[in-house]
Design an enzyme around this catalytic site. Structure first.
Site, PDB file in Angstrom:
ATOM      1  N   MET A  19       0.851  -1.195   0.000  1.00 31.43           N
ATOM      2  CA  MET A  19       0.000   0.000   0.000  1.00 31.43           C
ATOM      3  C   MET A  19       0.885   1.242   0.000  1.00 31.43           C
ATOM      4  O   MET A  19       1.770   1.386   0.848  1.00 31.43           O
ATOM      5  CB  MET A  19      -0.922   0.011   1.229  1.00 31.43           C
ATOM      6  CG  MET A  19      -1.970  -1.085   1.227  1.00 31.43           C
ATOM      7  SD  MET A  19      -2.978  -1.093   2.730  1.00 31.43           S
ATOM      8  CE  MET A  19      -1.844  -1.898   3.889  1.00 31.43           C
ATOM      9  N   CYS A 102      -3.154  -1.825  -9.595  1.00 29.63           N
ATOM     10  CA  CYS A 102      -3.414  -0.505  -9.034  1.00 29.63           C
ATOM     11  C   CYS A 102      -4.391   0.269  -9.914  1.00 29.63           C
ATOM     12  O   CYS A 102      -4.144   0.446 -11.111  1.00 29.63           O
ATOM     13  CB  CYS A 102      -2.113   0.281  -8.880  1.00 29.63           C
ATOM     14  SG  CYS A 102      -2.362   1.962  -8.264  1.00 29.63           S
ATOM     15  N   ASP A 206     -11.749  -6.581   1.055  1.00 27.14           N
ATOM     16  CA  ASP A 206     -12.841  -6.590   2.038  1.00 27.14           C
ATOM     17  C   ASP A 206     -12.654  -7.564   3.195  1.00 27.14           C
ATOM     18  O   ASP A 206     -13.624  -7.839   3.913  1.00 27.14           O
ATOM     19  CB  ASP A 206     -14.187  -6.885   1.359  1.00 27.14           C
ATOM     20  CG  ASP A 206     -14.644  -5.758   0.448  1.00 27.14           C
ATOM     21  OD1 ASP A 206     -13.952  -4.729   0.383  1.00 27.14           O
ATOM     22  OD2 ASP A 206     -15.695  -5.911  -0.201  1.00 27.14           O
ATOM     23  N   GLY A 228      -5.153  -5.632   3.391  1.00 27.15           N
ATOM     24  CA  GLY A 228      -4.730  -4.266   3.128  1.00 27.15           C
ATOM     25  C   GLY A 228      -5.294  -3.284   4.125  1.00 27.15           C
ATOM     26  O   GLY A 228      -4.778  -3.109   5.224  1.00 27.15           O
ATOM     27  N   ARG A 229      -6.422  -2.657   3.769  1.00 30.27           N
ATOM     28  CA  ARG A 229      -6.934  -1.539   4.558  1.00 30.27           C
ATOM     29  C   ARG A 229      -7.262  -1.900   6.004  1.00 30.27           C
ATOM     30  O   ARG A 229      -7.162  -1.055   6.892  1.00 30.27           O
ATOM     31  CB  ARG A 229      -8.158  -0.945   3.853  1.00 30.27           C
ATOM     32  CG  ARG A 229      -7.817  -0.174   2.576  1.00 30.27           C
ATOM     33  CD  ARG A 229      -9.049   0.296   1.841  1.00 30.27           C
ATOM     34  NE  ARG A 229      -9.780  -0.816   1.232  1.00 30.27           N
ATOM     35  CZ  ARG A 229     -10.952  -0.688   0.620  1.00 30.27           C
ATOM     36  NH1 ARG A 229     -11.552   0.492   0.573  1.00 30.27           N
ATOM     37  NH2 ARG A 229     -11.547  -1.726   0.066  1.00 30.27           N
TER      38      ARG A 229
END
Length: 330
Positions: A19, A102, A206, A228-229
């Site tokens: 990221m 990306c 997700d 990731g997030r």
């Protein structure tokens, strides 16, 4: 056991996603401590590397405590990508990952990242030539397709595997979706269940609860999960998932003291690595999640994300400990 080339990983490994301005050495170190099995660098421009751009070169910094670690690169020009392989090898990573996913406009407009999903033949050629250029395992991170009408991920995965790609991570959205809507893991499962596929297939998109990680493993049958997030400001997510896998129960909430200690270490490592100005600026995005759930926190968060002086941010951490000592996270 899952293998990327000769790299042996545990069953259903958890991978820290690459990221931009997040997956730097300080954050990777924290995630590794908390159970990440593989970590990836921020994505690095091939053109930036061959032009010796300072920011791109700095992203090549990796450390022994991170291993196995992958360096991710992006680009659409074959010669530039091959030169990049030669440069990246000098940093001695365990894996070289190609970013074919990306969705950001400034990357896509150059035909790189998810932009290359419009040209599967070029995607295959770049991968094949990069595999030939190095003895390190080449892996790929990509998306389902450019848009809903051009999803060819089953074919793409086969073609990349056939030219030597050692693992593929697939985000369950198209480029057109960006990060909107919900990730669709069904096409990723189709790739995994394709009898011609024998390389690891990792899912991405997700996974923000241990239950979703378990669903990706048990319902969709994938080989691992790229996170990731959900890890931003929450390096404990990897530990939380593994605890849930092992016990079926949620890990006890992370205490305020642990959160402050992690935030403090994160900031100090960032300053040590990139200097005070950048270190202070680039850790700001983590603080909301480090202290998520504390009521009436706006005053302290504002201090953390507006101050340009490290001393002020460290002082804000101390204030949080004093003001919310004993707070019970749920």
């Amino acid at each position: 056991m899952i293998k990327i080339g000769d790299i042996e990983l545990p069953d259903f490994p958890l991978l820290l996603a690459p990221m931009e301005d997040v997956s730097d050495p300080p954050f990777r170190a924290l995630c590794k401590e908390q159970g990440a099995d593989v970590v990836y660098t921020e994505f690095i421009s091939s053109e930036g590397l061959i032009r010796d751009a300072a920011k791109s070169r700095m992203k090549l910094d990796i450390y022994e405590k991170e291993r196995p670690v992958g360096i991710q690169i992006f680009g659409a020009n074959l010669e530039s990508m091959l030169q990049t392989i030669d440069i990246v090898e000098k940093s001695n990573p365990d894996i070289i990952d190609i970013n074919f996913g990306c969705p950001v406009k400034k990357v896509v407009s150059k035909g790189a990242g998810a932009g290359i999903l419009k040209d599967v033949c070029l995607m295959e050629k770049l991968t094949a030539e990069m595999v030939k250029r190095t003895n390190l395992p080449i892996t790929v991170k990509t998306r389902l397709g450019w848009d809903h009408d051009s999803i060819r991920i089953l074919e793409v995965a086969e073609r990349l595997q056939d030219v030597g790609c050692k693992a593929i991570s697939i985000h369950g959205r198209t480029r057109a979706q960006m990060y909107k809507g919900s990730a669709d893991w069904r096409p990723i499962a189709e790739v995994k269940n394709n009898p011609r596929m024998h390389i690891p297939v990792f899912g991405n998109g997700d996974v923000d609860t241990p239950e979703k990680a378990m669903e990706m493993r048990d319902v969709y049958g994938l080989d691992g999960c790229m996170i990731g997030r959900a890890s931003i400001g929450n390096p404990w997510f990897f530990k939380q998932v593994k605890h849930f896998f092992n016990t079926g129960e949620h890990l006890d909430p992370i205490s305020l003291e642990e959160r402050v200690d992690a935030a403090r270490r994160h900031l100090q490592m960032a300053i040590d690595w990139k200097g005070e100005k950048l270190g202070v600026f680039e850790t700001r995005r983590h603080y909301t999640n480090y202290f998520k759930g504390i009521p009436n926190f706006k005053e302290y968060r504002t201090k953390m994300v507006t101050s340009d002086q490290a001393a002020d941010v460290f002082a804000a951490f101390d204030e949080v400990l004093g003001a919310f000592s004993g707070y019970d996270f749920v």
